[in-house]
Design an enzyme around this catalytic site. Structure first.
Site, PDB file in Angstrom:
ATOM      1  N   LYS A  13       0.836  -1.222   0.000  1.00 53.18           N
ATOM      2  CA  LYS A  13       0.000   0.000   0.000  1.00 53.18           C
ATOM      3  C   LYS A  13       0.861   1.258   0.000  1.00 53.18           C
ATOM      4  O   LYS A  13       0.652   2.175  -0.779  1.00 53.18           O
ATOM      5  CB  LYS A  13      -0.942   0.014   1.222  1.00 53.18           C
ATOM      6  CG  LYS A  13      -1.836  -1.197   1.328  1.00 53.18           C
ATOM      7  CD  LYS A  13      -2.750  -1.144   2.535  1.00 53.18           C
ATOM      8  CE  LYS A  13      -2.048  -1.093   3.897  1.00 53.18           C
ATOM      9  NZ  LYS A  13      -1.272  -2.312   4.221  1.00 53.18           N
ATOM     10  N   ARG A  88      -9.661   0.794   9.258  1.00 52.32           N
ATOM     11  CA  ARG A  88      -9.041  -0.496   9.542  1.00 52.32           C
ATOM     12  C   ARG A  88      -9.950  -1.430  10.331  1.00 52.32           C
ATOM     13  O   ARG A  88      -9.539  -2.515  10.688  1.00 52.32           O
ATOM     14  CB  ARG A  88      -7.792  -0.228  10.367  1.00 52.32           C
ATOM     15  CG  ARG A  88      -6.555  -0.888   9.831  1.00 52.32           C
ATOM     16  CD  ARG A  88      -5.445  -0.387  10.710  1.00 52.32           C
ATOM     17  NE  ARG A  88      -4.230  -1.101  10.564  1.00 52.32           N
ATOM     18  CZ  ARG A  88      -3.223  -0.713   9.780  1.00 52.32           C
ATOM     19  NH1 ARG A  88      -3.343   0.349   9.030  1.00 52.32           N
ATOM     20  NH2 ARG A  88      -2.115  -1.399   9.778  1.00 52.32           N
ATOM     21  N   ARG A 127      11.764  -5.888   4.867  1.00 58.97           N
ATOM     22  CA  ARG A 127      11.625  -4.443   4.603  1.00 58.97           C
ATOM     23  C   ARG A 127      12.659  -3.645   5.404  1.00 58.97           C
ATOM     24  O   ARG A 127      12.944  -3.947   6.557  1.00 58.97           O
ATOM     25  CB  ARG A 127      10.218  -3.982   5.007  1.00 58.97           C
ATOM     26  CG  ARG A 127      10.090  -2.461   4.938  1.00 58.97           C
ATOM     27  CD  ARG A 127       8.675  -1.984   4.970  1.00 58.97           C
ATOM     28  NE  ARG A 127       7.930  -2.463   6.122  1.00 58.97           N
ATOM     29  CZ  ARG A 127       6.625  -2.296   6.254  1.00 58.97           C
ATOM     30  NH1 ARG A 127       5.918  -1.701   5.315  1.00 58.97           N
ATOM     31  NH2 ARG A 127       6.010  -2.763   7.319  1.00 58.97           N
ATOM     32  N   ARG A 160      11.795  -1.589  10.821  1.00 62.16           N
ATOM     33  CA  ARG A 160      10.718  -1.095  11.697  1.00 62.16           C
ATOM     34  C   ARG A 160      10.561  -2.050  12.875  1.00 62.16           C
ATOM     35  O   ARG A 160      10.635  -3.259  12.710  1.00 62.16           O
ATOM     36  CB  ARG A 160       9.397  -1.054  10.903  1.00 62.16           C
ATOM     37  CG  ARG A 160       9.013   0.325  10.465  1.00 62.16           C
ATOM     38  CD  ARG A 160       7.876   0.336   9.478  1.00 62.16           C
ATOM     39  NE  ARG A 160       6.622  -0.247   9.962  1.00 62.16           N
ATOM     40  CZ  ARG A 160       5.483  -0.219   9.270  1.00 62.16           C
ATOM     41  NH1 ARG A 160       5.433   0.352   8.095  1.00 62.16           N
ATOM     42  NH2 ARG A 160       4.390  -0.767   9.762  1.00 62.16           N
ATOM     43  N   ARG A 171       0.169  -8.806  13.692  1.00 64.91           N
ATOM     44  CA  ARG A 171      -0.484  -7.820  12.796  1.00 64.91           C
ATOM     45  C   ARG A 171      -1.338  -8.520  11.751  1.00 64.91           C
ATOM     46  O   ARG A 171      -2.410  -8.031  11.394  1.00 64.91           O
ATOM     47  CB  ARG A 171       0.590  -6.952  12.111  1.00 64.91           C
ATOM     48  CG  ARG A 171       1.202  -5.931  13.063  1.00 64.91           C
ATOM     49  CD  ARG A 171       2.509  -5.383  12.538  1.00 64.91           C
ATOM     50  NE  ARG A 171       2.374  -4.689  11.286  1.00 64.91           N
ATOM     51  CZ  ARG A 171       3.389  -4.508  10.426  1.00 64.91           C
ATOM     52  NH1 ARG A 171       4.585  -4.985  10.703  1.00 64.91           N
ATOM     53  NH2 ARG A 171       3.180  -3.856   9.316  1.00 64.91           N
TER      54      ARG A 171
HETATM   55  P1  AP5 Z   1       4.920  -1.613   1.799  1.00 69.29           P
HETATM   56  O1  AP5 Z   1       4.560  -0.802   0.613  1.00 69.29           O
HETATM   57  O2  AP5 Z   1       5.733  -0.971   2.867  1.00 69.29           O
HETATM   58  O3  AP5 Z   1       3.602  -2.350   2.390  1.00 69.29           O
HETATM   59  P2  AP5 Z   1       2.342  -1.770   3.193  1.00 69.29           P
HETATM   60  O4  AP5 Z   1       1.140  -2.444   2.641  1.00 69.29           O
HETATM   61  O5  AP5 Z   1       2.373  -0.284   3.194  1.00 69.29           O
HETATM   62  O6  AP5 Z   1       2.665  -2.389   4.606  1.00 69.29           O
HETATM   63  P3  AP5 Z   1       2.641  -1.769   6.078  1.00 69.29           P
HETATM   64  O7  AP5 Z   1       3.331  -2.804   6.935  1.00 69.29           O
HETATM   65  O8  AP5 Z   1       3.243  -0.395   6.110  1.00 69.29           O
HETATM   66  O9  AP5 Z   1       1.153  -1.751   6.357  1.00 69.29           O
HETATM   67  P4  AP5 Z   1       0.517  -1.779   7.741  1.00 69.29           P
HETATM   68  O10 AP5 Z   1      -0.887  -1.587   7.319  1.00 69.29           O
HETATM   69  O11 AP5 Z   1       0.746  -2.931   8.600  1.00 69.29           O
HETATM   70  O12 AP5 Z   1       1.306  -0.651   8.537  1.00 69.29           O
HETATM   71  P5  AP5 Z   1       0.897   0.813   8.976  1.00 69.29           P
HETATM   72  O13 AP5 Z   1       2.093   1.653   8.905  1.00 69.29           O
HETATM   73  O14 AP5 Z   1      -0.359   1.236   8.270  1.00 69.29           O
HETATM   74  O15 AP5 Z   1       5.685  -2.912   1.256  1.00 69.29           O
HETATM   75  C1  AP5 Z   1       6.201  -3.896   2.154  1.00 69.29           C
HETATM   76  C2  AP5 Z   1       7.555  -4.426   1.631  1.00 69.29           C
HETATM   77  O16 AP5 Z   1       7.367  -5.110   0.398  1.00 69.29           O
HETATM   78  C3  AP5 Z   1       8.587  -3.324   1.363  1.00 69.29           C
HETATM   79  O17 AP5 Z   1       9.860  -3.787   1.753  1.00 69.29           O
HETATM   80  C4  AP5 Z   1       8.523  -3.119  -0.158  1.00 69.29           C
HETATM   81  O18 AP5 Z   1       9.778  -2.704  -0.678  1.00 69.29           O
HETATM   82  C5  AP5 Z   1       8.125  -4.507  -0.656  1.00 69.29           C
HETATM   83  N1  AP5 Z   1       7.244  -4.466  -1.823  1.00 69.29           N
HETATM   84  C6  AP5 Z   1       6.189  -3.627  -2.047  1.00 69.29           C
HETATM   85  N2  AP5 Z   1       5.581  -3.912  -3.218  1.00 69.29           N
HETATM   86  C7  AP5 Z   1       6.272  -4.982  -3.746  1.00 69.29           C
HETATM   87  C8  AP5 Z   1       6.106  -5.753  -4.940  1.00 69.29           C
HETATM   88  N3  AP5 Z   1       5.144  -5.495  -5.834  1.00 69.29           N
HETATM   89  N4  AP5 Z   1       6.970  -6.787  -5.139  1.00 69.29           N
HETATM   90  C9  AP5 Z   1       7.954  -7.061  -4.244  1.00 69.29           C
HETATM   91  N5  AP5 Z   1       8.156  -6.370  -3.100  1.00 69.29           N
HETATM   92  C10 AP5 Z   1       7.313  -5.336  -2.852  1.00 69.29           C
HETATM   93  O19 AP5 Z   1       0.460   0.573  10.491  1.00 69.29           O
HETATM   94  C11 AP5 Z   1       1.398   0.314  11.514  1.00 69.29           C
HETATM   95  C12 AP5 Z   1       0.689   0.337  12.870  1.00 69.29           C
HETATM   96  O20 AP5 Z   1       0.110   1.640  13.106  1.00 69.29           O
HETATM   97  C13 AP5 Z   1      -0.503  -0.619  13.019  1.00 69.29           C
HETATM   98  O21 AP5 Z   1      -0.082  -1.905  13.383  1.00 69.29           O
HETATM   99  C14 AP5 Z   1      -1.317   0.103  14.122  1.00 69.29           C
HETATM  100  O22 AP5 Z   1      -0.755  -0.117  15.388  1.00 69.29           O
HETATM  101  C15 AP5 Z   1      -1.138   1.571  13.773  1.00 69.29           C
HETATM  102  N6  AP5 Z   1      -2.216   2.046  12.887  1.00 69.29           N
HETATM  103  C16 AP5 Z   1      -2.070   2.496  11.605  1.00 69.29           C
HETATM  104  N7  AP5 Z   1      -3.264   2.841  11.084  1.00 69.29           N
HETATM  105  C17 AP5 Z   1      -4.192   2.595  12.056  1.00 69.29           C
HETATM  106  C18 AP5 Z   1      -5.613   2.725  12.111  1.00 69.29           C
HETATM  107  N8  AP5 Z   1      -6.322   3.146  11.056  1.00 69.29           N
HETATM  108  N9  AP5 Z   1      -6.242   2.399  13.258  1.00 69.29           N
HETATM  109  C19 AP5 Z   1      -5.548   1.976  14.310  1.00 69.29           C
HETATM  110  N10 AP5 Z   1      -4.206   1.791  14.332  1.00 69.29           N
HETATM  111  C20 AP5 Z   1      -3.532   2.102  13.204  1.00 69.29           C
END
Ligand code: AP5
Ligand code: ZN
Length: 216
Positions: A13, A88, A127, A160, A171
């Site tokens: 994402k 979420r 990552r 991270r 997660r």
């Molecule tokens: P990446 O693009 O970083 O993936 P992502 O989907 O953004 O993954 P996240 O882990 O950031 O999502 P998340 O939803 O768990 O975390 P968030 O920060 O929102 O890609 C991942 C890896 O794959 C990278 O190394 C990339 O290079 C590689 N890659 C990408 N595309 C590729 C491809 N096509 N082919 C090969 N490799 C590829 O949330 C973190 C925490 O914040 C949560 O756990 C929670 O505690 C809190 N939080 C955030 N939002 C909320 C909410 N709305 N409500 C409550 N708590 C929240």
């Protein structure tokens, strides 16, 4: 263009939001990135969020929702946004509908990123992110030119805290229990566009643009 990117952790994402937001000249709003910024600045919100993020749990809805409401009211987001990581769970989705209704705004599309679970685990544990500018890499799939160093700013690449394998498993459980039901929620509202996100970064960008009628 008011887009929501929905999908499990590691589905790409954040990687795609960067390109799509630039393409449409709208802000990329990532709730996870906003929490991490507060955390690195040591604000009270950051300290609160850390307790949940380190456990792989969700930060409480009221805190997250008021942060999103403030952000979508900023001048740069009035013409659109790419929202990554919100809503979420069902409560956030319902409250977000209310938030948009009050503002006479509506979602254009919800892009649903589909990736098999073993690939997610591989992507998350490999990552690396830049400590300075937040750019994202992968030790195998998107390696930097010099190992451990950011191509963009020369900053140090780190893992991270929530990308350790035990937190990743937690997660994914939270995603399955709380976030996955939103697929049906948005399908019923005719907003869902499933995307095969288990392809190259470029192919996924192309699939998103095709789904929303943009030019590659
Ligand atoms: P990446 O693009 O970083 O993936 P992502 O989907 O953004 O993954 P996240 O882990 O950031 O999502 P998340 O939803 O768990 O975390 P968030 O920060 O929102 O890609 C991942 C890896 O794959 C990278 O190394 C990339 O290079 C590689 N890659 C990408 N595309 C590729 C491809 N096509 N082919 C090969 N490799 C590829 O949330 C973190 C925490 O914040 C949560 O756990 C929670 O505690 C809190 N939080 C955030 N939002 C909320 C909410 N709305 N409500 C409550 N708590 C929240
Ligand atoms: Zn950097």
């Amino acid at each position: 263009m008011q887009l929501v990117f929905l999908g499990p952790p590691g589905s790409g994402k954040g990687t795609q939001a960067k390109f799509i937001a630039e393409h449409f000249q709208v802000p990329h709003i990532s709730t996870g990135d906003i929490f991490r910024r507060h955390l690195s600045e040591g604000t009270p919100l950051g300290q609160l969020a850390r307790q949940y993020m380190d456990q792989g749990a969700l930060v409480p809805d009221d805190v997250t929702e008021s942060m999103v409401a403030d952000r979508i009211d900023q001048p740069d987001a009035l013409d659109g946004f790419v929202l990554d990581g919100f809503p979420r769970n069902r409560a956030q989705a319902e409250d977000f509908d209310g938030m948009l209704r009050e503002r006479h705004r509506r979602l254009t599309r919800v892009l649903y990123f589909q990736v098999p679970e073993p690939v997610l685990i591989q992507r998350l544990t490999g990552r690396r992110v830049c400590r300075q500018c937040g750019a994202t890499y992968h030790v195998i799939f998107q390696p930097p030119r010099i190992p451990g160093v950011c191509d963009v700013c020369g900053g140090e690449l780190i893992q991270r805290r929530d990308d350790q394998e035990d937190t990743v498993v937690k997660r994914l459980d939270v995603y399955r229990d709380e976030t996955a039901p939103l697929v049906e929620y948005y399908e019923e509202r005719g907003l869902l566009a499933p995307i095969n996100a288990d392809q190259s970064v470029e192919a996924v960008t192309g699939a998103i643009l095709a789904a929303i009628g943009g030019q590659v």
